[in-house]
Motif scaffolding. Structure first.
Motif, PDB file in Angstrom:
ATOM      1  N   ARG A  10      14.652 -84.621  31.840  1.00  0.00           N
ATOM      2  CA  ARG A  10      14.512 -85.382  33.104  1.00  0.00           C
ATOM      3  C   ARG A  10      14.248 -86.991  32.916  1.00  0.00           C
ATOM      4  NH1 ARG A  10       9.879 -88.025  32.021  1.00  0.00           N
ATOM      5  NH2 ARG A  10       7.819 -86.689  32.131  1.00  0.00           N
ATOM      6  N   ALA A  12      12.143 -89.972  34.922  1.00  0.00           N
ATOM      7  CA  ALA A  12      11.233 -89.797  36.074  1.00  0.00           C
ATOM      8  C   ALA A  12      10.866 -91.350  36.447  1.00  0.00           C
ATOM      9  CB  ALA A  12      10.122 -88.898  35.767  1.00  0.00           C
ATOM     10  N   GLU A  46       9.062 -90.825  40.696  1.00  0.00           N
ATOM     11  CA  GLU A  46       7.517 -90.632  40.907  1.00  0.00           C
ATOM     12  C   GLU A  46       6.922 -91.662  41.517  1.00  0.00           C
ATOM     13  OE1 GLU A  46       6.716 -88.103  36.937  1.00  0.00           O
ATOM     14  OE2 GLU A  46       6.582 -90.270  36.739  1.00  0.00           O
TER      15      GLU A  46
HETATM   16  N1  GLU Z   1       7.437 -92.676  36.234  1.00  0.00           N
HETATM   17  C1  GLU Z   1       7.032 -93.167  34.693  1.00  0.00           C
HETATM   18  C2  GLU Z   1       7.787 -94.539  34.711  1.00  0.00           C
HETATM   19  O1  GLU Z   1       8.405 -94.876  35.651  1.00  0.00           O
HETATM   20  C3  GLU Z   1       7.772 -92.460  33.513  1.00  0.00           C
HETATM   21  C4  GLU Z   1       6.588 -90.996  33.549  1.00  0.00           C
HETATM   22  C5  GLU Z   1       7.429 -90.216  32.426  1.00  0.00           C
HETATM   23  O2  GLU Z   1       8.572 -90.348  32.120  1.00  0.00           O
HETATM   24  O3  GLU Z   1       6.578 -89.226  32.382  1.00  0.00           O
HETATM   25  O4  GLU Z   1       7.184 -95.202  33.768  1.00  0.00           O
END
Ligand code: GLU
Length: 303
Positions: A10, A12, A46
């Motif tokens: 994934r 995120a 996220e």
């Molecule tokens: N949402 C997080 C970020 O943008 C990444 C989280 C992850 O990959 O665990 O840095």
């Protein structure tokens, strides 16, 4: 390289702004690793930290991924639509959770990562572990970390090699729901990775020292442990990780594919140690997949 099936990876991103070269590096590494393992590549937005979200950034990120030729599998998910799962996890954690009335630290240690001296400064001393201190009212919710014996977590990062952290000494009981009412990154990421069946996490090394907290949450929630690969992060001339706060520039302004190749895809590939020559985006990905296999061959733990 051993073939693990089924591989589910994934990307995120937090929707704090458009993709920049630093976030593209993480996206590219996770995308290529999924391709090399004939796996699925999911995208999860996220957006759990309502204070950091920027309106429209999610759609901008998704459009840039598409324009870069990075097509995801299945539907994109948004953490803001999955809060029922986080509630359920909290109930499952039961007695391990306690309300905390301390004012400053609960905000700080629910942030994405702690490093070096900063981490030392943020260790929670356990003030509210056996009940709220007199005169304090509940603000955040914390998860108890075992004290005796110490909770020491080890993992073998595919890029960085063996990593271990003493959660008891280096982190302390950590926040799973913040004083401002938002779910903490650590809880949301573990619940989502578990729920989505993620087998392989490929992301930036700024999250290396969040990983032991995530391993501990996986243990107490009885979720499987994924494999981890943390790629180096791109830094600016001051040595700071590229991010919106450190002035990272968006690379996608709707320019021609040639421009995306030269200004974004090829520099990101070079940063990851790949020399990918191509005159179209399709040709770029065709050449990048075998180039990533070469990168993996030189890692401590190719996976
Ligand atoms: N949402 C997080 C970020 O943008 C990444 C989280 C992850 O990959 O665990 O840095």
């Amino acid at each position: 390289m051993t073939q693990r099936t089924p591989y589910i990876g994934r990307f995120a991103p937090s929707p704090t702004g458009p993709l920049h070269i630093g976030s593209l590096v993480a996206a590219m590494a996770s995308y290529l690793d999924a391709k090399v393992h004939h796996g699925q590549w999911l995208v999860r937005i996220e957006d759990v930290d309502g204070d950091r979200n920027v309106a429209g950034a999610d759609q901008h990120i998704l459009a840039s991924l598409q324009r870069c030729g990075m097509h995801w599998d299945g539907d994109v998910t948004w953490q803001s639509q999955r809060t029922g799962l986080y509630e359920q996890a909290l109930r499952q954690l039961g007695e391990l959770i306690y309300p905390c009335g301390c004012s400053r630290k609960e905000i700080a240690d629910s942030q994405l990562s702690l490093t070096g001296r900063q981490a030392q400064a943020l260790i929670y001393p356990g003030t509210c572990r056996h009940g709220l201190a007199p005169g304090k009212s509940a603000r955040a919710l914390r998860l108890k970390v075992p004290q005796s014996p110490h909770c020491v977590l080890h993992f073998d990062d595919r890029w960085a090699g063996p990593v271990s952290q003493d959660l008891t000494d280096d982190v302390g009981d950590f926040v799973v729901k913040r004083a401002d009412g938002f779910w903490a990154y650590q809880l949301a990421v573990v619940v989502d990775d578990g729920d989505q069946g993620i087998t392989d996490i490929v992301r930036g090394a700024d999250l290396l020292d969040s990983t032991p907290r995530q391993l501990y949450l996986q243990q107490v929630l009885k979720l499987p442990r994924p494999a981890y690969l943390h790629v180096p992060v791109v830094v600016n001339e001051l040595g700071e990780k590229l991010s919106k706060q450190t002035g990272a520039q968006a690379f996608d302004h709707g320019a021609e594919p040639q421009q995306l190749l030269q200004d974004a895809l090829q520099p990101a590939a070079r940063f990851l140690g790949m020399d990918v020559r191509a005159d179209s985006i399709a040709a770029f990905w065709q050449a990048a997949v075998p180039a990533w296999v070469q990168v993996l061959r030189n890692l401590p733990n190719p996976g």
